[in-house]
Structures are given as C-alpha cells and as structure tokens.
Design an enzyme around this catalytic site. Sequence first.
Site, PDB file in Angstrom:
ATOM      1  N   ASP A 108      59.751  31.010   7.328  1.00 52.71           N
ATOM      2  CA  ASP A 108      60.732  30.073   7.856  1.00 52.71           C
ATOM      3  C   ASP A 108      61.976  30.063   6.979  1.00 52.71           C
ATOM      4  O   ASP A 108      61.998  30.665   5.907  1.00 52.71           O
ATOM      5  CB  ASP A 108      60.130  28.664   8.009  1.00 52.71           C
ATOM      6  CG  ASP A 108      59.407  28.183   6.747  1.00 52.71           C
ATOM      7  OD1 ASP A 108      59.586  28.797   5.683  1.00 52.71           O
ATOM      8  OD2 ASP A 108      58.665  27.189   6.833  1.00 52.71           O
ATOM      9  N   ASN A 159      52.266  16.468   6.826  1.00 50.71           N
ATOM     10  CA  ASN A 159      52.070  16.012   8.210  1.00 50.71           C
ATOM     11  C   ASN A 159      51.344  17.058   9.054  1.00 50.71           C
ATOM     12  O   ASN A 159      51.328  16.970  10.283  1.00 50.71           O
ATOM     13  CB  ASN A 159      53.421  15.669   8.858  1.00 50.71           C
ATOM     14  CG  ASN A 159      54.332  16.889   8.997  1.00 50.71           C
ATOM     15  OD1 ASN A 159      54.006  17.970   8.533  1.00 50.71           O
ATOM     16  ND2 ASN A 159      55.468  16.710   9.647  1.00 50.71           N
ATOM     17  N   HIS A 167      52.128  20.301   9.240  1.00 52.58           N
ATOM     18  CA  HIS A 167      52.910  21.434   9.765  1.00 52.58           C
ATOM     19  C   HIS A 167      52.570  22.728   9.041  1.00 52.58           C
ATOM     20  O   HIS A 167      52.146  22.730   7.889  1.00 52.58           O
ATOM     21  CB  HIS A 167      54.418  21.147   9.781  1.00 52.58           C
ATOM     22  CG  HIS A 167      55.132  21.194   8.469  1.00 52.58           C
ATOM     23  ND1 HIS A 167      56.263  20.453   8.218  1.00 52.58           N
ATOM     24  CD2 HIS A 167      54.899  21.899   7.331  1.00 52.58           C
ATOM     25  CE1 HIS A 167      56.691  20.712   7.005  1.00 52.58           C
ATOM     26  NE2 HIS A 167      55.885  21.575   6.434  1.00 52.58           N
ATOM     27  N   GLU A 193      56.527  21.556  13.448  1.00 49.92           N
ATOM     28  CA  GLU A 193      56.251  20.138  13.270  1.00 49.92           C
ATOM     29  C   GLU A 193      55.247  19.646  14.317  1.00 49.92           C
ATOM     30  O   GLU A 193      55.044  20.313  15.343  1.00 49.92           O
ATOM     31  CB  GLU A 193      57.565  19.363  13.414  1.00 49.92           C
ATOM     32  CG  GLU A 193      58.613  19.716  12.349  1.00 49.92           C
ATOM     33  CD  GLU A 193      58.313  19.108  10.983  1.00 49.92           C
ATOM     34  OE1 GLU A 193      57.136  19.077  10.571  1.00 49.92           O
ATOM     35  OE2 GLU A 193      59.262  18.669  10.316  1.00 49.92           O
TER      36      GLU A 193
END
Length: 271
Positions: free
Chosen positions: A67, A139, A141, A146
């Site tokens: 990413d 979270n 991801h 996401e």
Amino acid sequence: MEVIICDTQEAVADRVANYIKYLINKKENATLGLATGSTPIKLYKKLIELYNNNEVTFKKTTTFNLDEYYNIDGDNIQSYRYFMNKYLFNKIDIDIDKSKAHFLICLEGENPNLIGDLYEKKIINAGGIDLQILGLGSNGHIGFNEPSSSFMSKTRIKTLTQKTIDDNSRLFNKNEYQPNMAMTMGISTILNAKYIILIATGENKSDAVNRLISGAISSKNPASILQNHKNVIVILDEDASSKVNNIDYYLNAAKENKKLQEQFGYFHELK
Ligand code: GLP
C-alpha cells in the site's frame, strides 16, 4: 491457518526472515509482497544481516509493496517507498534491481483506477506473488483495506477510517500533512498470493489478533478472510498472542508442524 508464537519481537523477525531466506533460496526469482509500518522494521533489519552474511541474495527478487499513501511523492519521508528504501532497499542496494521493486505512488491528477489496474497487471505479469508479508491494523485492516472492504476488491484507492488516521498519527509531526486516503492492494489481490505471513507484535494488537484467528469472517473485520486462505502463517510475539483462544492447541500444533517442515521443507507449492 498456522499460528506461531515466539517469545520476543526479535524472535518473530528471525522466524519470518528465515522463511524469506528459505523461499528465495528455493526460488531465486521469487516475488515478494512487502508491508510497511512499525511491525516489519525488525524483519528488514534481519534480512539485511542475512544479506551481509551472504545467506541470501535479492538479485532476482521482484517486490510489490502492499500500500501507499495517496498524493505523497515517493521521495517524501512519509511515503512507503521512502520507508522501504530506508529500512531495506538502500542497505542491499548493490544487490537489488530497483526496477523490480514496485510501489503504488498516485499523485493528485493521476487516475487511481488506472494505477490500480496497472498494478494488478504487473503482479500477474510477474507470475503472481509467492509470499505476501502483512501487518495488522488494530481495527483488523490488512494493507489499507478498512472494515467494510469487499473481499473481492482489487488494487484501488481507499478512504481511511478515523481509527487508522489516529493510529498512524504517531508517525507524523504535529503540523505535517497526513493523508486521509491511500492506494492499497485489494483483499482479493492479497488472497491471490500463494503464501501469506501475517506478523503482529505488541499487546495493542491482541484483540485484532484474536478476532483474526477465531472471529466470524466478516468484511467488518477484513483480516478474518485470511481464515479461508490455504497457506497462511500468523507469527506473533507473546504480547500479541495474549488473547488467542485455545492457545495450547496452537503451541502444540506449531511444535508438530516444525518437525515435519524440518524434514520435508516449506513452501511445497512453489516450483
Ligand atoms: C498501517 C498499514 C498496514 C500495516 C498496519 C499496521 O496503516 N497500512 O499495512 O500493516 O497499519 O501498522 P503497524 O505495524 O505500524 O502497527
């Protein structure tokens, strides 16, 4: 899913570096998917050590980074390209062919859809990713996929959640521009890797780790889809593993697997 729990973060880095060494020594033109963030820094340090000891060479290795922040130039100190150069590529500079190290730079005015599509084509042209290294967001991801990301998603631009922006704000100075969007390999892109190693260290990852290993598979928790990939190894330090259910089972299975792998080798699907 194989779960390996190591005593320390150093032991995690050691273990993963040895998998990479084994892979490259087995398939010298291997394609690696690489991750950034605080977690893999020790791994890259270890790879440099192995390289300096002539235990591994990256001469024929191709890499794809997972990413990248949107609208951050590759020379910007906040870019993941800069990160990779700093923590790995510059240290093995004489060895790695940088034209084989791919990044997802997308600046304002450039079409993220086209850049995403091109990245997918480049991965396919390279023969697919043999081993994808992943970190884990608190979270759930993976990459910048996401919660609510489609399991079918390909490389594309994503808007970051406030949780991710807050988690990563520690890496930005007070008045520094922090992007709220990023380019990321999609979940389906990640799942197409032949092997995946996810690394998580530290107590702050322990909830996300437990949900990844034994939570319900749901787009609300993107990492949970790794339960459906046939060659995933999750490598944890003790802190990150502190909330894993049924931990004795994993400790025992890891011992048994190690014996078999020492006898018959790793990455049997790679020719
Ligand atoms: C970041 C990156 C991920 C990384 C994760 C964990 O936002 N997009 O690729 O794995 O969050 O980062 P860290 O290792 O710093 O905790």
